[in-house]
Design an enzyme around this catalytic site. Structure first.
Site, short mmCIF file in Angstrom:
data_model
loop_
_atom_site.label_atom_id
_atom_site.label_comp_id
_atom_site.label_asym_id
_atom_site.label_seq_id
_atom_site.Cartn_x
_atom_site.Cartn_y
_atom_site.Cartn_z
N ASP A 111 0.11 1.73 -2.77
CA ASP A 111 0.26 0.29 -3.00
C ASP A 111 0.38 -0.48 -1.69
OD1 ASP A 111 2.77 1.36 -2.41
OD2 ASP A 111 3.80 0.50 -4.15
N ASP A 114 3.75 -0.15 5.00
CA ASP A 114 4.83 -0.93 5.62
C ASP A 114 5.12 -0.31 6.99
OD1 ASP A 114 7.17 -2.28 6.20
OD2 ASP A 114 7.98 -2.19 4.19
P1 XMP Z 1 6.41 2.80 4.43
O1 XMP Z 1 7.48 2.04 5.16
O2 XMP Z 1 6.68 4.28 4.40
O3 XMP Z 1 6.54 2.28 2.97
O4 XMP Z 1 5.01 2.45 4.92
C1 XMP Z 1 5.61 2.56 2.02
C2 XMP Z 1 6.22 2.60 0.63
O5 XMP Z 1 7.36 1.74 0.54
C3 XMP Z 1 7.32 0.94 -0.61
N1 XMP Z 1 7.32 -0.50 -0.17
C4 XMP Z 1 7.45 -1.53 -0.99
N2 XMP Z 1 7.58 -1.58 -2.33
N3 XMP Z 1 7.65 -3.94 -2.22
C5 XMP Z 1 7.68 -2.80 -2.93
O6 XMP Z 1 7.78 -2.86 -4.15
C6 XMP Z 1 7.52 -3.98 -0.87
O7 XMP Z 1 7.49 -5.06 -0.27
C7 XMP Z 1 7.41 -2.70 -0.22
N4 XMP Z 1 7.28 -2.35 1.06
C8 XMP Z 1 7.21 -0.99 1.05
C9 XMP Z 1 6.07 1.35 -1.35
O8 XMP Z 1 6.40 2.22 -2.37
C10 XMP Z 1 5.22 2.05 -0.34
O9 XMP Z 1 4.46 3.10 -0.90
#
Ligand code: XMP
Length: 194
Positions: A111, A114
């Site tokens: 999805d 981040d």
């Molecule tokens: P990283 O930091 O590992 O994060 O790149 C990836 C996972 O974190 C979740 N994620 C979010 N989920 N709203 C959400 O509902 C957000 O703004 C958000 N930012 C990160 C997501 O599951 C993703 O796979």
């Protein structure tokens, strides 16, 4: 009830929304374009999509129906935002892929990108299965200038500011996945847990 009016349940989740970032219509158009780019890249090859549960579910369902390619689907469950956290606490696979990835052209579908920790973790995990190739597709990519050398995805739907978003499969504390648009949640609903 008038069909053009949201029902009371939908109104109450809409009240938690600060603003809509991407509408249902914008998402549908972008997903179709993304599917076209993926189809072009993988033309003549069979694709194995490895989708990351649960946030990618709605994106996945829309994306694969626009892909005119022979494809297999596998799922992986990764926990990174337990409960009310809004920053990743380090990914962990809770349900591994069921099928074989060895010798396959694997496309990881998630999805949102981040910090990039989840994607890097998955790329490392997939590499252990000795696939023919591996690449990744995310619906959303957050601006994170504070993260150096972030792992990047080959296919990206939308770029967005560093704000917590919900809807179109994305949740906060298991809620809001059913909103059809991608929305910024009102900060007071989650800032106490940060
Ligand atoms: P990283 O930091 O590992 O994060 O790149 C990836 C996972 O974190 C979740 N994620 C979010 N989920 N709203 C959400 O509902 C957000 O703004 C958000 N930012 C990160 C997501 O599951 C993703 O796979």
């Amino acid at each position: 009830m008038c069909p053009s009016q949201p029902n009371r349940g939908e109104q109450s989740i809409r009240n938690d929304i600060e603003r809509v970032l991407f509408t249902e219509e914008q998402i549908a158009r972008r997903v179709e374009t993304l599917a076209g780019q993926i189809a072009e890249q993988y033309a003549g090859r069979e694709l194995t999509i490895l989708a990351v549960l649960t946030g990618s579910l709605i994106f996945l369902a829309d994306l694969i129906r626009k892909l005119p390619l022979p494809m297999r689907l596998d799922l992986v469950s990764v926990s990174s935002y337990p409960g009310q956290a809004t920053r990743s606490e380090g990914p962990k696979v809770t349900v591994p892929p069921a099928g074989t990835l060895r010798g396959r052209n694997v496309l990881i579908v998630d999805d949102i990108l981040d910090s990039g920790l989840t994607l890097q973790y998955l790329l490392d995990m997939v590499a252990e299965y000795q696939p023919e190739s591996v690449s990744s597709c995310v619906l959303l990519r957050k601006e994170r200038p504070d993260v150096e050398n972030r792992t990047e995805a080959e296919f990206v739907g939308f770029d967005l500011p560093d704000e917590f978003v919900v809807g179109y499969g994305l949740d906060y504390d298991h809620l809001y996945r059913n909103l059809p648009d991608i929305c910024v949640l009102k900060k007071h609903l989650y800032q106490d847990s940060q």
